[in-house]
Design an enzyme around this catalytic site. Structure first.
Site, PDB file in Angstrom:
ATOM      1  N   CYS A  35       4.456  -5.059   6.540  1.00  0.00           N
ATOM      2  CA  CYS A  35       3.693  -4.146   5.686  1.00  0.00           C
ATOM      3  C   CYS A  35       4.340  -2.752   5.674  1.00  0.00           C
ATOM      4  CB  CYS A  35       2.237  -4.117   6.127  1.00  0.00           C
ATOM      5  SG  CYS A  35       1.124  -3.423   4.885  1.00  0.00           S
ATOM      6  N   HIS A  85       1.001  -9.979   5.299  1.00  0.00           N
ATOM      7  CA  HIS A  85       0.527 -10.106   6.683  1.00  0.00           C
ATOM      8  C   HIS A  85       0.570 -11.575   7.110  1.00  0.00           C
ATOM      9  CE1 HIS A  85      -1.108  -6.096   7.792  1.00  0.00           C
ATOM     10  NE2 HIS A  85      -1.088  -5.933   6.480  1.00  0.00           N
ATOM     11  N   GLU A 121       0.059 -12.830   9.949  1.00  0.00           N
ATOM     12  CA  GLU A 121      -1.005 -13.143  10.920  1.00  0.00           C
ATOM     13  C   GLU A 121      -2.348 -13.358  10.248  1.00  0.00           C
ATOM     14  OE1 GLU A 121      -2.283  -9.172   9.939  1.00  0.00           O
ATOM     15  OE2 GLU A 121      -0.333 -10.113  10.055  1.00  0.00           O
TER      16      GLU A 121
END
Length: 356
Positions: free
Chosen positions: A238, A323, A325
């Site tokens: 990011c 992202h 995750e």
């Protein structure tokens, strides 16, 4: 009581102020996730922003102790079409409104979020104010968002593997958990850590986290990254992705309305696979500024073609805009953390045998 969202172009959207706090300023952005509001409001990348949820019913599963991405909400305001005041979920511990009230966040319900989102898509994100008085002026603050969301002092999350210098630009807990789960011994540093600070632990690799704001404002992190490129394996996610790009000589630009939500389609150009990803950013790496002789574009967004990932052709440096995750969102691309560990281990073994 009656409340309003006033935008900097003079537009006013009327709704109901249901929170204790009746006023809040910030950049007005929208997120398209159907769920994941708890993760969104506690994501430090939303610092300084009034968040508009496009899904029409919000609050129906309350707040639980498992899904926080930081210790507190970082948003400046919250806007929904309809608020559910009777949450139903076996993990719920309090209502969304109660949680936001406890942190003094203004909440505006009953807004035509469809019309508001359309306006932001057509005209771009704008600054705005949630207020009970439509005559109020919009304030423009110059808060250092990185200082607001980054850790104030270094700390460690012990692991059995390589030492990772983790530059906290406003990280989500989910990223730390994923890196620790693959074995990294994590040393977390503030956003303005110096080269000497980081070298005290002699790390095996460098990681740059997500975070809020314009990447060009992260001067300390950009300079730090320049020191380590070519010296250690480097990964960014990011905001960290944008900082790596700037350190490599690329440019970043502000997007019209950004990518925010848990349903952004991305193509991996190396494998030709498509992923649904979670994203939260208002800036992007300008593709025209990338030196294609040294840097490969590895991922693109399938909605607008913007750069979603880069990799250096000769050095162990890569980054992604999305992202992996999730938290919230799909876990299609969590293997990036294993890939990073593999790169670090290969790099570490190579230098070990060179020294022997």
């Amino acid at each position: 009581m009656k409340g309003y969202l006033k935008l900097e172009d003079g537009s006013i959207f009327e709704g109901e102020l249901i929170s204790k706090n009746k006023k809040g300023y910030g950049e007005v952005v929208f997120t398209t996730g159907m769920t994941g509001y708890q993760e969104a409001i506690t994501d430090p990348s939303y610092a300084g922003q009034i968040v508009v949820m496009t899904y029409p019913l919000i609050g129906n599963y309350g707040i639980n102790k498992y899904d926080f991405q930081s210790e507190k909400p970082h948003i400046r305001g919250f806007v929904v079409r309809e608020y559910c005041d009777k949450p139903s979920n076996f993990q719920s511990e309090e209502s969304l409104l109660s949680y936001l009230d406890n942190h003094n966040i203004p909440v505006l319900s009953g807004i035509d979020t469809r019309a508001l989102t359309k306006k932001l898509r057509e005209n771009g994100t704008m600054r705005g104010i949630i207020t009970y008085n439509p005559e109020d002026n919009i304030e423009f603050d110059q808060t250092n968002l990185l200082e607001e969301v980054s850790t104030k002092k270094p700390y460690r999350i012990a692991g059995i593997g390589p030492k990772l210098a983790f530059i906290d630009l406003g990280t989500k807990k989910g990223i730390l958990k994923m890196l620790n789960s693959v074995g990294f011994d994590i040393y977390v540093f503030p956003y303005n850590a110096s080269y000497d600070d980081v070298m005290q632990i002699n790390p095996d690799a460098i990681f740059l986290s997500n975070g809020p704001g314009d990447p060009k404002d992260a001067v300390d992190a950009i300079e730090l990254t320049k020191h380590f490129i070519g010296m250690k394996p480097v990964l960014g996610i990011c905001l960290g992705h944008q900082i790596i790009a700037l350190a490599l000589g690329c440019n970043t630009v502000k997007m019209k309305f950004g990518h925010r939500g848990a349903n952004q389609p991305v193509k991996d150009l190396l494998t030709n696979k498509d992923y649904i990803t979670s994203q939260n950013h208002g800036y992007a790496v300008e593709e025209e500024s990338i030196d294609k002789d040294k840097i490969t574009v590895t991922h693109i967004n399938l909605n607008d073609g913007t750069v979603e990932g880069i990799m250096h052709k000769f050095l162990p440096v890569f980054s992604v805009q999305y992202h992996p995750e999730a938290c919230p969102g799909p876990r299609d691309s969590t293997d990036i953390f294993d890939k990073f560990m593999d790169i670090v281990m290969v790099y570490k073994r190579r230098f070990y045998f060179a020294e022997v």
